[in-house]
Design a protein around this motif. Sequence first.
Motif, PDB file in Angstrom:
ATOM      1  N   GLN A  80       0.845  -1.182   0.000  1.00  0.00           N
ATOM      2  CA  GLN A  80       0.000   0.000   0.000  1.00  0.00           C
ATOM      3  C   GLN A  80       0.881   1.232   0.000  1.00  0.00           C
ATOM      4  O   GLN A  80       1.874   1.304   0.725  1.00  0.00           O
ATOM      5  CB  GLN A  80      -0.899   0.008   1.244  1.00  0.00           C
ATOM      6  CG  GLN A  80      -1.965   1.076   1.162  1.00  0.00           C
ATOM      7  CD  GLN A  80      -2.746   1.224   2.444  1.00  0.00           C
ATOM      8  OE1 GLN A  80      -2.508   0.499   3.398  1.00  0.00           O
ATOM      9  NE2 GLN A  80      -3.677   2.159   2.469  1.00  0.00           N
ATOM     10  N   MET A  81       0.499   2.193  -0.827  1.00  0.00           N
ATOM     11  CA  MET A  81       1.223   3.462  -0.856  1.00  0.00           C
ATOM     12  C   MET A  81       0.358   4.486  -0.138  1.00  0.00           C
ATOM     13  O   MET A  81      -0.788   4.714  -0.538  1.00  0.00           O
ATOM     14  CB  MET A  81       1.425   3.861  -2.334  1.00  0.00           C
ATOM     15  CG  MET A  81       1.979   5.242  -2.530  1.00  0.00           C
ATOM     16  SD  MET A  81       3.750   5.282  -2.363  1.00  0.00           S
ATOM     17  CE  MET A  81       4.055   7.016  -2.613  1.00  0.00           C
ATOM     18  N   PRO A  82       0.881   5.093   0.926  1.00  0.00           N
ATOM     19  CA  PRO A  82       0.057   6.088   1.626  1.00  0.00           C
ATOM     20  C   PRO A  82      -0.185   7.316   0.751  1.00  0.00           C
ATOM     21  O   PRO A  82       0.656   7.677  -0.067  1.00  0.00           O
ATOM     22  CB  PRO A  82       0.890   6.419   2.864  1.00  0.00           C
ATOM     23  CG  PRO A  82       2.269   6.015   2.539  1.00  0.00           C
ATOM     24  CD  PRO A  82       2.197   4.912   1.541  1.00  0.00           C
ATOM     25  N   VAL A  83      -1.334   7.930   0.944  1.00  0.00           N
ATOM     26  CA  VAL A  83      -1.677   9.127   0.174  1.00  0.00           C
ATOM     27  C   VAL A  83      -0.790  10.270   0.658  1.00  0.00           C
ATOM     28  O   VAL A  83      -0.615  10.478   1.860  1.00  0.00           O
ATOM     29  CB  VAL A  83      -3.160   9.485   0.361  1.00  0.00           C
ATOM     30  CG1 VAL A  83      -3.507  10.749  -0.418  1.00  0.00           C
ATOM     31  CG2 VAL A  83      -4.031   8.335  -0.097  1.00  0.00           C
ATOM     32  N   ALA A  84      -0.187  10.995  -0.298  1.00  0.00           N
ATOM     33  CA  ALA A  84       0.739  12.072   0.063  1.00  0.00           C
ATOM     34  C   ALA A  84       0.009  13.182   0.823  1.00  0.00           C
ATOM     35  O   ALA A  84      -1.185  13.422   0.594  1.00  0.00           O
ATOM     36  CB  ALA A  84       1.388  12.634  -1.199  1.00  0.00           C
ATOM     37  N   GLU A  85       0.758  13.797   1.680  1.00  0.00           N
ATOM     38  CA  GLU A  85       0.208  14.871   2.525  1.00  0.00           C
ATOM     39  C   GLU A  85      -0.393  15.988   1.657  1.00  0.00           C
ATOM     40  O   GLU A  85       0.262  16.492   0.748  1.00  0.00           O
ATOM     41  CB  GLU A  85       1.331  15.452   3.381  1.00  0.00           C
ATOM     42  CG  GLU A  85       0.852  16.231   4.571  1.00  0.00           C
ATOM     43  CD  GLU A  85       0.927  15.408   5.864  1.00  0.00           C
ATOM     44  OE1 GLU A  85       0.526  15.937   6.887  1.00  0.00           O
ATOM     45  OE2 GLU A  85       1.402  14.261   5.818  1.00  0.00           O
ATOM     46  N   GLY A  86      -1.628  16.323   1.956  1.00  0.00           N
ATOM     47  CA  GLY A  86      -2.268  17.439   1.244  1.00  0.00           C
ATOM     48  C   GLY A  86      -2.633  17.146  -0.194  1.00  0.00           C
ATOM     49  O   GLY A  86      -2.871  18.052  -0.976  1.00  0.00           O
ATOM     50  N   LYS A  87      -2.603  15.844  -0.564  1.00  0.00           N
ATOM     51  CA  LYS A  87      -2.938  15.488  -1.952  1.00  0.00           C
ATOM     52  C   LYS A  87      -4.097  14.495  -1.939  1.00  0.00           C
ATOM     53  O   LYS A  87      -4.312  13.777  -0.949  1.00  0.00           O
ATOM     54  CB  LYS A  87      -1.724  14.835  -2.637  1.00  0.00           C
ATOM     55  CG  LYS A  87      -0.546  15.778  -2.829  1.00  0.00           C
ATOM     56  CD  LYS A  87      -0.277  16.000  -4.312  1.00  0.00           C
ATOM     57  CE  LYS A  87       0.639  17.167  -4.585  1.00  0.00           C
ATOM     58  NZ  LYS A  87       1.979  17.006  -4.061  1.00  0.00           N
ATOM     59  N   SER A  88      -4.795  14.440  -3.061  1.00  0.00           N
ATOM     60  CA  SER A  88      -5.858  13.444  -3.173  1.00  0.00           C
ATOM     61  C   SER A  88      -5.249  12.119  -3.637  1.00  0.00           C
ATOM     62  O   SER A  88      -4.084  12.072  -4.033  1.00  0.00           O
ATOM     63  CB  SER A  88      -6.906  13.917  -4.168  1.00  0.00           C
ATOM     64  OG  SER A  88      -6.363  13.859  -5.461  1.00  0.00           O
ATOM     65  N   VAL A  89      -6.076  11.065  -3.594  1.00  0.00           N
ATOM     66  CA  VAL A  89      -5.621   9.756  -4.058  1.00  0.00           C
ATOM     67  C   VAL A  89      -5.195   9.843  -5.523  1.00  0.00           C
ATOM     68  O   VAL A  89      -4.130   9.358  -5.911  1.00  0.00           O
ATOM     69  CB  VAL A  89      -6.753   8.722  -3.877  1.00  0.00           C
ATOM     70  CG1 VAL A  89      -6.405   7.424  -4.583  1.00  0.00           C
ATOM     71  CG2 VAL A  89      -7.009   8.473  -2.405  1.00  0.00           C
ATOM     72  N   GLN A  90      -6.025  10.518  -6.301  1.00  0.00           N
ATOM     73  CA  GLN A  90      -5.762  10.622  -7.735  1.00  0.00           C
ATOM     74  C   GLN A  90      -4.430  11.307  -8.008  1.00  0.00           C
ATOM     75  O   GLN A  90      -3.637  10.871  -8.841  1.00  0.00           O
ATOM     76  CB  GLN A  90      -6.910  11.387  -8.400  1.00  0.00           C
ATOM     77  CG  GLN A  90      -7.008  11.176  -9.899  1.00  0.00           C
ATOM     78  CD  GLN A  90      -6.979   9.687 -10.277  1.00  0.00           C
ATOM     79  OE1 GLN A  90      -7.662   8.871  -9.654  1.00  0.00           O
ATOM     80  NE2 GLN A  90      -6.157   9.355 -11.249  1.00  0.00           N
ATOM     81  N   GLN A  91      -4.174  12.397  -7.247  1.00  0.00           N
ATOM     82  CA  GLN A  91      -2.929  13.143  -7.449  1.00  0.00           C
ATOM     83  C   GLN A  91      -1.714  12.299  -7.078  1.00  0.00           C
ATOM     84  O   GLN A  91      -0.688  12.345  -7.754  1.00  0.00           O
ATOM     85  CB  GLN A  91      -2.953  14.430  -6.619  1.00  0.00           C
ATOM     86  CG  GLN A  91      -3.817  15.517  -7.237  1.00  0.00           C
ATOM     87  CD  GLN A  91      -4.045  16.669  -6.279  1.00  0.00           C
ATOM     88  OE1 GLN A  91      -4.185  16.457  -5.069  1.00  0.00           O
ATOM     89  NE2 GLN A  91      -4.087  17.881  -6.815  1.00  0.00           N
ATOM     90  N   THR A  92      -1.844  11.529  -5.991  1.00  0.00           N
ATOM     91  CA  THR A  92      -0.721  10.685  -5.567  1.00  0.00           C
ATOM     92  C   THR A  92      -0.437   9.610  -6.615  1.00  0.00           C
ATOM     93  O   THR A  92       0.717   9.314  -6.910  1.00  0.00           O
ATOM     94  CB  THR A  92      -1.031  10.026  -4.211  1.00  0.00           C
ATOM     95  OG1 THR A  92      -1.576  11.003  -3.344  1.00  0.00           O
ATOM     96  CG2 THR A  92       0.209   9.440  -3.595  1.00  0.00           C
ATOM     97  N   VAL A  93      -1.517   9.053  -7.177  1.00  0.00           N
ATOM     98  CA  VAL A  93      -1.343   8.038  -8.226  1.00  0.00           C
ATOM     99  C   VAL A  93      -0.621   8.643  -9.421  1.00  0.00           C
ATOM    100  O   VAL A  93       0.307   8.051  -9.985  1.00  0.00           O
ATOM    101  CB  VAL A  93      -2.712   7.455  -8.649  1.00  0.00           C
ATOM    102  CG1 VAL A  93      -2.575   6.620  -9.923  1.00  0.00           C
ATOM    103  CG2 VAL A  93      -3.297   6.616  -7.543  1.00  0.00           C
TER     104      VAL A  93
END
Lengths: 300, 311
Positions: A80-93
């Motif tokens: 699992q890759m944690p969602v980056a701080e202050g970003k949405s799931v889509q942006q992290t992907v």
Amino acid sequence: MGGGAESDSDVTEGPRHALPRGRVDWALCFYVSSGAPASIRALFSEVVSPRVGCWSTPHFSCLILPSSWPDTMGVTCVSQMPVAEGKSVQQTVELLTRKLEMLGAEKQGTFCVDCETYHTAASTLGSQGQAGKLMYVMHNSEYPLSCFALFENGPCLVADTNFDVLMVKLKGFFQSAKASKIETRGTRYQYCDFLVKVGTVTMGPSARGISVEVEYGPCVVASDCWSLLLEFLQSFLGSHTPGAPAVFGNRHDAVYSPADTMVQYMELFNKIRKQQQILWMGRDLERTSSLSCNFSQYPT
Amino acid sequence: MADVLSVGVNLEAFAQAISAIQALRSSVSRVFDCLKDGMRNKETLEGREKAFIAHFQDNLHSVNRDLNELERLSNLVGKPSENHPLHNSGLLSLDPVQDKTPLYSQLLQAYKWSNKLQYHAGLASGLLNQQSLKRSANQMGVSAKRRPKAQPTTLVLPPQYVDDVISRIDRMFPEMTIHLSRPNGTSAMLLVTLGKVLKVIVVMRSLFIDRTIVKGYNENVYTEDGKLDIWSKSNYQVFQKVTDHATTALLHYQLPQMPDVVVRSFMTWLRSYIKLFQAPCQRCGKFLQDGLPPTWRDFRTLEAFHDTCRQ
């Protein structure tokens, strides 16, 4: 398995990793062997009888891992890759896929892994006081002709896709949990002999997390190439590189199989489910505490 | 100084000789003139014949005299070029303008160089004939008569012997299983399975290894009709690279007198791939380079290197 039929399956093979059929078994043998009460045997005759018209063929191929499983795949790590701080799931992907493309990976279509939870119906629990077991029925777009059925810490069954129909037939014994469907969808990337799949995990309508699957095709023994895999993971996951998956440790130098990947996905989905439960519980607590605060403002 | 003097004397003799040659030529042409003109301008036939014969005799005498003179002079001239090892080309050293046309020194160097070349080529051909490196009998066309003699030792070995050598190697390495088959006549084909890492198809001719293909442990090595697939390559880049290196190794391990040692060395080298995914590069210390693990194994030390990290 007692009911081993002699005829080989005539199902055509899938695109990649088509699971070959070594031998053909009746699916119910698996169920009976995994602790079903004797009353099931009545149903057994019904399912296999020609009266069941929903199958194109009454044969049903099924293999129990690991002893009789002939197929292999490259060693795979699902994390699992944690969602980056202050970003949405889509942006992290997007961030992750851009990093992969910078590395030189090439886009190669999409993938999907889904999972549905079943629990054993209360009526079938024997008098021995068995606890209700959870069973997961999963599909992987990499094996379009197969269906995976797993117990937690238990055996993994690899069957044809019409196993789903059998589950409908067995609803007196296995009941589908409400709104339990969880799946991950995303893009496949090829880099040299590595296959990377970055997916968005969704439960119902909303995105819940990010899954990263890395397969190293040439190697089939997990302990052989873990260091190599780790180096590759570090190259694009950085500080979020996972530890060795639990399935690697279980079987010392056994050949890695597609079922091991499915077990990893099952564990990932369970982890995400638990994270969601904790999140919801937290929110509930917040709501109740704010309510009590409000109450305290009023003089009693 | 003496050289120059003798050259001077010779030059004088040369000049005399040249004029003697001219005299000879003119007297010879007079002979032919006389023959061409024939008999004429005399009243009686007898007178005509007499005058013609006398004239002809005179001419021949003068030819004879001139020839004798030339022979005498030619002895004086001598043969100056004979003393020189380069024969006539040695005369180039007489050229007074060395700086402008250094032909002579260049010629000497070229001569030395070609002498050496010939010497070394002779040595090399002697050595090469002792150790024939030719892998196939077809190429031994230099001396067709010797071919049947060379064959028995290297190319025609009884299949039983090949089986023995292979089974001995099979027993030597426990992590390596070798399956020998002979689908086409006497040539053996080996399917070598190395641990759970890779499979190698080895095509042999007698005890010579003709071709190898490396594939993944989970890849199919058979064609649809159940024969060993000796043509298609692996789907994985890493095994394509190892195939290339294995082909290099075939050419490296060569000892025509002892083909069994060659096969054993090759298998020993191949066995080092058991750690293909576990051994980091000995130079850069990393596992991956451009997505590939260290695919090269040193021929002597069997250490792992990336293709670009080896010397």
